[in-house]
Motif scaffolding. Structure first.
Motif, mmCIF file in Angstrom:
data_model
loop_
_atom_site.group_PDB
_atom_site.id
_atom_site.type_symbol
_atom_site.label_atom_id
_atom_site.label_comp_id
_atom_site.label_asym_id
_atom_site.label_seq_id
_atom_site.Cartn_x
_atom_site.Cartn_y
_atom_site.Cartn_z
ATOM 1 N N GLY A 51 0.798 -1.235 0.000
ATOM 2 C CA GLY A 51 0.000 0.000 0.000
ATOM 3 C C GLY A 51 0.820 1.270 0.000
ATOM 4 O O GLY A 51 0.271 2.368 0.018
ATOM 5 N N GLN A 67 -2.838 9.280 -7.356
ATOM 6 C CA GLN A 67 -3.863 9.899 -6.518
ATOM 7 C C GLN A 67 -5.041 10.337 -7.379
ATOM 8 O O GLN A 67 -4.860 10.801 -8.504
ATOM 9 N N TYR A 100 -0.228 22.769 5.030
ATOM 10 C CA TYR A 100 -1.193 23.803 4.634
ATOM 11 C C TYR A 100 -2.562 23.699 5.282
ATOM 12 O O TYR A 100 -3.416 24.548 5.076
ATOM 13 N N TYR A 101 -2.798 22.673 6.099
ATOM 14 C CA TYR A 101 -4.158 22.487 6.606
ATOM 15 C C TYR A 101 -4.555 23.545 7.639
ATOM 16 O O TYR A 101 -3.722 24.067 8.382
ATOM 17 N N VAL A 129 -7.228 5.377 3.492
ATOM 18 C CA VAL A 129 -7.709 5.257 2.113
ATOM 19 C C VAL A 129 -7.425 6.590 1.419
ATOM 20 O O VAL A 129 -7.055 6.649 0.248
ATOM 21 N N TYR A 143 -7.649 24.389 3.530
ATOM 22 C CA TYR A 143 -6.321 25.019 3.444
ATOM 23 C C TYR A 143 -6.461 26.490 3.031
ATOM 24 O O TYR A 143 -6.017 26.901 1.968
ATOM 25 N N TYR A 196 -9.479 16.870 -1.021
ATOM 26 C CA TYR A 196 -9.227 15.498 -0.556
ATOM 27 C C TYR A 196 -8.509 14.750 -1.661
ATOM 28 O O TYR A 196 -8.730 15.012 -2.841
ATOM 29 N N GLY A 236 -5.408 7.305 -2.545
ATOM 30 C CA GLY A 236 -4.468 6.543 -3.365
ATOM 31 C C GLY A 236 -5.201 5.471 -4.161
ATOM 32 O O GLY A 236 -5.927 4.659 -3.589
HETATM 33 P P1 HAM Z 1 -1.889 12.710 1.742
HETATM 34 O O1 HAM Z 1 -2.554 12.267 2.993
HETATM 35 O O2 HAM Z 1 -0.439 12.979 1.791
HETATM 36 O O3 HAM Z 1 -2.686 14.000 1.264
HETATM 37 O O4 HAM Z 1 -2.142 11.656 0.608
HETATM 38 C C1 HAM Z 1 -3.453 11.269 0.276
HETATM 39 C C2 HAM Z 1 -3.517 9.777 -0.001
HETATM 40 O O5 HAM Z 1 -2.599 9.413 -1.039
HETATM 41 C C3 HAM Z 1 -3.127 8.878 1.158
HETATM 42 O O6 HAM Z 1 -4.164 8.755 2.097
HETATM 43 C C4 HAM Z 1 -2.882 7.571 0.428
HETATM 44 O O7 HAM Z 1 -4.100 6.928 0.097
HETATM 45 C C5 HAM Z 1 -2.210 8.063 -0.844
HETATM 46 N N1 HAM Z 1 -0.755 7.973 -0.698
HETATM 47 C C6 HAM Z 1 0.089 8.870 -0.147
HETATM 48 N N2 HAM Z 1 1.361 8.425 -0.202
HETATM 49 C C7 HAM Z 1 1.327 7.214 -0.793
HETATM 50 C C8 HAM Z 1 2.305 6.239 -1.143
HETATM 51 N N3 HAM Z 1 3.605 6.441 -0.912
HETATM 52 N N4 HAM Z 1 1.913 5.089 -1.740
HETATM 53 C C9 HAM Z 1 0.594 4.865 -1.995
HETATM 54 N N5 HAM Z 1 -0.386 5.757 -1.708
HETATM 55 C C10 HAM Z 1 -0.031 6.914 -1.108
HETATM 56 C C11 HAM Z 1 -2.401 14.690 0.145
HETATM 57 O O8 HAM Z 1 -1.639 14.335 -0.717
HETATM 58 C C12 HAM Z 1 -3.232 15.968 -0.008
HETATM 59 N N6 HAM Z 1 -2.822 16.649 -1.235
HETATM 60 C C13 HAM Z 1 -4.711 15.654 -0.005
HETATM 61 C C14 HAM Z 1 -5.556 16.895 -0.148
HETATM 62 C C15 HAM Z 1 -6.169 17.329 -1.256
HETATM 63 N N7 HAM Z 1 -5.759 17.785 0.811
HETATM 64 C C16 HAM Z 1 -6.503 18.756 0.324
HETATM 65 N N8 HAM Z 1 -6.745 18.513 -0.931
#
Ligand code: HAM
Length: 433
Positions: free
Chosen positions: A134, A141, A276-277, A295, A301, A318, A321
């Motif tokens: 995972g 994303q 940024y949150y 998930v 932000y 939001y 992955g």
């Molecule tokens: P994040 O929590 O860093 O948020 O990533 C969101 C999702 O991307 C994670 O919950 C996971 O499902 C997936 N993910 C992150 N890193 C990995 C990885 N190395 N391998 C597989 N899946 C991964 C953000 O990225 C924010 N930009 C979300 C957001 C959008 N906030 C506001 N708008």
């Protein structure tokens, strides 16, 4: 999902085999069908909620992420793929989508005519993390960003949209966890309180956390070590220290979710790994993902645009992955049984042209039809019809052409019937799925 774990293998003699980079995966059938189904479902659900797609480059200036995601965050500190290009500019592979979306909106003035902007994206992201189930170094994303609206109703929409998405995908046991991390008024006071509580405990904390006592003390709630978790359980929680505006906002988000029948749990220990949150922070989690329970994650932000040199613009979004969705759906055995409708079998060359032309007519009509393109025994062709999981085998050899018929065999029941070649196309169109 097909995941290759070894990246180098030396043959006993000869050259080193070239393999994919660690943590970066090839994706192919049958998983690919699930990817397509997920992508189609999320485009449909995002469309229904009024979101339009945006595609941004995979490579951005490194400063976008150090300013947007935050130079103290783990992502920027330790996980980015950063390099100097031939001009000596520092560039990075995008580790997430929100900062890029904000940059694009500012750069193209996309909000000049739209006080509210609703965007979705889908694409590869890169983080140099330790690969495990995972968690990959290249992952995908899907996400949405709702810009220009500061009301709690906007936060509710982002969460309800993904609640609907996960229901549409028939994903089981997904939980929404909700919190608020406060604003510029209440968060600094809370952080100072937490830092003060942690300083006397410094010697009990791991070396890698000691620096965070002063910069990002809330990360203590995110620590995986059981002893640290125990220690954190007696620390003050942000939800008991929200200012009245944040408190009201938080309550209205909850009222909105209840109004839309979106189940949630308040979890004051949610810590988002990105700087940024502001106010609302949330995650959808699942117990079936092992150590990686998220998930997806998101939140509000409202200060990000100013951080990137834009006008003050509230935002909430939001991202989840895609690999994790595929994993969950595969574990639920919700594999897609997408099948070839018809596999044409030619016992000899005499039926080949007829078979090829009917197969072609079906494909023109978007029906999944296939056939062997080289001479093979009847047995080998029937075997292939089974291998591609076809519903029907359509047998046309010189004998059939002479009689003016084709034999249509149901591959599940083995029942078969002769259909006149004249009526064959219409008949197949009738029995296709
Ligand atoms: P994040 O929590 O860093 O948020 O990533 C969101 C999702 O991307 C994670 O919950 C996971 O499902 C997936 N993910 C992150 N890193 C990995 C990885 N190395 N391998 C597989 N899946 C991964 C953000 O990225 C924010 N930009 C979300 C957001 C959008 N906030 C506001 N708008």
């Amino acid at each position: 999902m097909s995941v290759n774990t070894c990246h180098f293998s030396a043959r006993k003699s000869g050259a080193m085999k070239v393999q994919s980079v660690r943590g970066m995966n090839d994706i192919f059938e049958p998983s690919m069908m699930l990817w397509h189904r997920i992508e189609e479902t999320l485009r449909r659900v995002y469309g229904a909620f009024g979101y339009g797609e945006i595609r941004t480059p995979i490579v951005e200036s490194t400063s976008l992420f150090s300013r947007g995601v935050g130079s103290d965050s783990d992502i920027v500190e330790k996980e980015m793929y950063t390099f100097l290009d031939r001009n000596g500019d520092s560039l990075s592979l995008r580790p997430e989508g929100t900062a890029s979306v904000a940059r694009a909106v500012i750069e193209h003035g996309l909000m000049n005519e739209n006080p509210t902007l609703k965007l979705y994206y889908l694409g590869a992201m890169f983080r140099h993390e330790r690969p495990q189930k995972g968690r990959y170094r290249q992952f995908h994303q899907y996400g949405i960003e709702l810009l220009g609206v500061e009301t709690p109703q906007a936060d509710t929409e982002i969460m309800s949209c993904h609640h609907v998405l996960y229901q549409e995908l028939k994903l089981k046991d997904v939980e929404l966890r909700l919190s608020s991390i406060g604003c510029d008024v209440c968060r600094p006071k809370y952080k100072a309180l937490l830092t003060a509580k942690l300083i006397p405990l410094e010697s009990q904390l791991p070396a890698d956390f000691q620096k965070k006592i002063h910069t990002n003390p809330q990360r203590i709630f995110d620590h995986k070590d059981e002893k640290i978790k125990e220690l954190a359980s007696s620390l003050p929680l942000i939800l008991d220290h929200l200012c009245s505006e944040c408190q009201t906002h938080f309550e209205k988000v909850q009222t909105g979710l209840t109004n839309l029948n979106v189940p949630f749990t308040v979890d004051p220990k949610i810590v988002r790994g990105i700087d940024y949150y502001y106010r609302t922070a949330f995650e959808f989690t699942s117990n079936h993902l092992g150590a990686q329970s998220a998930v997806g994650g998101g939140g509000r932000y409202d200060k990000l645009f100013e951080e990137l040199g834009g006008k003050p613009t509230p935002g909430v979004g939001y991202a989840g992955g895609l690999e994790r969705l595929v994993m969950l759906l595969e574990a639920q055995d919700l594999k897609l049984s997408e099948r070839v409708d018809f596999f044409f079998v030619c016992p000899d060359e005499g039926g080949f042209l007829k078979a090829q032309s009917i197969c072609h007519e079906l494909r023109i009509r978007s029906v999944r039809a296939d056939m062997e393109l080289q001479t093979k025994s009847m047995k080998a062709q029937m075997k292939r019809a089974g291998k591609v999981n076809s519903r029907f085998a359509v047998i046309i050899g010189s004998q059939e052409v002479e009689k003016g018929v084709a034999v249509v065999r149901n591959m599940d029941t083995q029942a078969q019937e002769e259909i006149s070649l004249e009526k064959l196309l219409a008949h197949l169109m009738k029995i296709k799925v």
